[in-house]
Design an enzyme around this catalytic site. Structure first.
Site, PDB file in Angstrom:
ATOM      1  N   SER A 228      -1.621  -5.928   0.693  1.00 36.06           N
ATOM      2  CA  SER A 228      -2.408  -6.121   1.910  1.00 36.06           C
ATOM      3  C   SER A 228      -3.519  -5.087   1.962  1.00 36.06           C
ATOM      4  CB  SER A 228      -1.530  -5.973   3.161  1.00 36.06           C
ATOM      5  OG  SER A 228      -2.318  -5.930   4.341  1.00 36.06           O
TER       6      SER A 228
ATOM      7  N   TYR B  42       4.412  -0.972   8.448  1.00 35.81           N
ATOM      8  CA  TYR B  42       3.886  -2.011   7.571  1.00 35.81           C
ATOM      9  C   TYR B  42       2.908  -1.427   6.563  1.00 35.81           C
ATOM     10  CZ  TYR B  42       1.522  -6.290   6.075  1.00 35.81           C
ATOM     11  OH  TYR B  42       0.968  -7.308   5.327  1.00 35.81           O
TER      12      TYR B  42
END
Length: 237
Positions: free
Chosen positions: A132, A146
């Site tokens: 990501s 995250y």
């Protein structure tokens, strides 16, 4: 399109969203594709029927199950680890067990899958982790855990690229920004805020991420390793 004809390909986390698009792209390219799923049995069955691929139920938080699934595919040509979960919110109120599960799926799973795949690769191979852009940038509150997992993927990719390079195995991460999926829909409540950070003010299509994945996995990706291929519409620019 036959760029993956005869290739043995495994996609961990392939029944929906980006994973589904990746399975479709490799199958369209002639690959012998298997993919894993956890809770989406109907979606997995439909995708397998559509693409002629094999659906394998595997919990990506279970290290032993991940290793067994990878080993069961034999000499892979391409491994794509797409399985991932995201928790965004106040770290003071998160259930610690849920944070640890996210680390199991986003970090431990990709590491053990990559190592097991490398054990069985007999020729040039491709290992790709879907990371990501939040490994590079976390521009809003609530994303610490995250982002931690996606930054960990970067360190893993750098290290394994060196470990496996002399065997012709490349290891890379694809780093999407906002991408239209069940996890992050293009019309979701955070879409406008996300687009505010972007130069191209829309969510990516899963098929666009799949095409980049296919490029890195294909013959033109032979000299791409230890890299982070970002596809984020300028989110991190």
């Amino acid at each position: 399109m036959s760029d993956f004809a005869g290739k043995n390909i495994l996609v961990l986390g392939g029944s929906r969203g980006i994973g589904k698009a990746i399975v479709q792209r490799f199958a369209a390219g002639g690959g012998q594709v298997a993919f894993t799923y956890a809770g989406s049995a109907d979606a997995a069955a439909a995708l397998a029927a559509e693409t002629g691929s094999e659906a394998i139920r595997t919990d990506s938080a279970d290290r032993d199950a991940v290793i067994a699934t990878v080993a069961g595919r034999g000499a892979l040509d391409v491994l794509v680890v797409n399985a991932g979960v995201a928790m965004i919110g106040d770290p003071l109120t998160f259930d610690p067990d849920e944070v640890d599960r996210m680390i199991d799926i986003n970090v431990r799973g990709p590491y053990h899958a990559a190592v097991e795949a490398a054990r069985h690769m007999t020729g040039p191979g491709r290992i790709i982790v879907i990371g990501s852009v939040n490994g590079d940038r976390m521009p809003f509150a609530g994303g610490a855990a995250y982002a931690l997992t996606k930054s960990a993927v970067q360190g893993m990719v750098r290290g394994l690229a060196r470990d496996f390079g002399d065997r012709g195995i490349t290891v890379n991460a694809i780093q999407p920004g906002p991408t239209d999926s069940d996890m992050n829909p293009a019309d979701g409540p955070m879409a406008a805020a996300m687009h505010g950070f972007m130069a191209i003010k829309r969510h990516a299509h899963a098929s666009e991420v799949a095409e980049l994945t296919a490029f890195v996995a294909g013959p033109h990706g032979a000299m791409i390793t230890g890299s982070f291929q970002t596809i984020d519409g300028g989110f991190g620019a």
